[in-house]
Enzyme design. Structure first.
Site, PDB file in Angstrom:
ATOM      1  N   ARG A  49       0.806  -1.215   0.000  1.00  0.00           N
ATOM      2  CA  ARG A  49       0.000   0.000   0.000  1.00  0.00           C
ATOM      3  C   ARG A  49       0.846   1.275   0.000  1.00  0.00           C
ATOM      4  O   ARG A  49       0.585   2.205  -0.770  1.00  0.00           O
ATOM      5  CB  ARG A  49      -0.947   0.009   1.213  1.00  0.00           C
ATOM      6  N   THR A  50       1.846   1.337   0.872  1.00  0.00           N
ATOM      7  CA  THR A  50       2.614   2.575   0.985  1.00  0.00           C
ATOM      8  C   THR A  50       3.370   2.880  -0.308  1.00  0.00           C
ATOM      9  O   THR A  50       3.312   3.992  -0.839  1.00  0.00           O
ATOM     10  CB  THR A  50       3.599   2.497   2.163  1.00  0.00           C
ATOM     11  N   LYS A  78      26.506  -5.053  -2.474  1.00  0.00           N
ATOM     12  CA  LYS A  78      27.949  -4.969  -2.686  1.00  0.00           C
ATOM     13  C   LYS A  78      28.654  -4.255  -1.535  1.00  0.00           C
ATOM     14  O   LYS A  78      29.866  -4.040  -1.578  1.00  0.00           O
ATOM     15  CB  LYS A  78      28.248  -4.223  -3.994  1.00  0.00           C
ATOM     16  N   ARG A  99      11.549   3.800   2.845  1.00  0.00           N
ATOM     17  CA  ARG A  99      11.177   2.863   3.909  1.00  0.00           C
ATOM     18  C   ARG A  99      12.402   2.022   4.228  1.00  0.00           C
ATOM     19  O   ARG A  99      13.111   1.566   3.325  1.00  0.00           O
ATOM     20  CB  ARG A  99      10.017   1.963   3.488  1.00  0.00           C
ATOM     21  N   HIS A 127       5.831   6.074  11.279  1.00  0.00           N
ATOM     22  CA  HIS A 127       5.231   5.898   9.952  1.00  0.00           C
ATOM     23  C   HIS A 127       4.302   7.094   9.734  1.00  0.00           C
ATOM     24  O   HIS A 127       3.072   6.966   9.771  1.00  0.00           O
ATOM     25  CB  HIS A 127       4.443   4.592   9.911  1.00  0.00           C
TER      26      HIS A 127
END
Length: 304
Positions: A49-50, A78, A99, A127
């Site tokens: 959703r986000t 890496k 995120r 959030h």
């Protein structure tokens, strides 16, 4: 408003301004507002959703989007540092939506770049975009945000959505009920903040004791992926489940049920078509709210 990292950084008037801009954009879309901008979406942790709603929000405002949805597809494999990854995104875009699985990662990213940073969730910490769409949903359904009675149910220890929303609702003099077993209760630092602000709260284990008093029932998933010990997760898995039988006729007529999603089994599907279920509408409200966030960190709110 350069960055949106934490609800702790936003005053009441900042929150209300974002909600006001979201309402304007929902009623009167501006498909060319950000046509000269590029949005980087850096998702180091899974999201549906986000991530999709930020992409949708950007594209609905005319912006282009680049980014990734897994660290496995980046130079982190890496050995590249988070700071270096962010500096690269800075070179390719005008705003960074990120995120990350570590608490505090968004703050670190904001310190590493001159571009605006929007926190799309950092570990179990904050959030803010979810909280803002939650507030937008409550305001639309209840007509106001002041002095509501709100229950948070489930995983309150690891749930970044409830941490952010608790802070935000303290601006509006909410009375809060924290419904969880002791092992998943709200962290002490949040309770201490509420006490300093004079906000009334209750710690309980059974939502049925207060169901008839609530305006908002905020359900959360027990997040197995955040438990350091699988055995501890199994002890609380499925501890709270709501369905028609234990909700309908036992709550206020206008009580709303919210959930940040995804759900597993904590909300029965037999509630989905009831007047109380707001979680899918809640998710859809993420688009205008995230449109507002992008517009504001890029300084375009005066063009709306």
């Amino acid at each position: 408003m350069k960055n949106i990292i934490s609800l702790r950084d936003l005053k009441k008037e900042d929150i209300l301004k974002i909600l006001e801009v979201a309402e304007k954009l929902e009623k009167n879309p501006k498909p060319e507002l950000l046509k000269d901008k590029i949005v980087s979406t850096l998702f180091f942790e899974p999201s549906t959703r986000t991530r999709l709603s930020f992409c949708s929000a950007a594209q609905r405002l005319g912006a282009r989007v680049l980014g990734f949805d897994s660290p496995d597809a980046t130079s982190l494999k890496k050995g590249e540092s988070l700071k270096d990854t962010v500096r690269m995104a800075e070179a390719y875009s005008d705003v960074i939506v990120m995120r990350h699985y570590l608490d505090g990662a968004a703050r670190l990213a904001a310190e590493a770049t001159v571009r605006p940073v929007i926190n799309a969730g950092d570990g179990s910490n904050q959030h803010p975009s979810q909280t803002l769409l939650d507030l937008y949903t409550i305001k639309k359904e209840m007509s106001n945000l002041e002095k509501l009675k709100v229950a948070f149910v489930g995983d309150l220890k690891y749930g970044r959505t409830v941490h952010s929303l608790t802070k935000a609702l303290s601006h509006f003099d909410a009375e809060m009920y924290f419904v969880a077993p002791d092992s998943l209760q709200m962290p002490d630092y949040i309770l201490e903040d509420l006490e300093k602000s004079g906000i009334k709260y209750h710690i309980i284990e059974d939502f049925r004791d207060i169901l008839g008093e609530l305006d908002v029932f905020y359900m959360t998933r027990i997040q197995g992926e955040r438990f350091p010990d699988e055995e501890e997760y199994q002890k609380v898995k499925g501890i709270y489940v709501i369905n028609k039988e234990n909700i309908m006729g036992k709550c206020k007529e206008n009580m709303i049920i919210m959930h940040p999603l995804p759900r597993v089994d904590e909300i029965s599907t037999d509630l989905d078509d009831t007047k109380h279920a707001l979680y899918f509408k809640q998710a859809s409200n993420g688009v205008p709210v995230r449109m507002a966030m992008l517009a504001m960190v890029l300084g375009r709110e005066n063009q709306i």
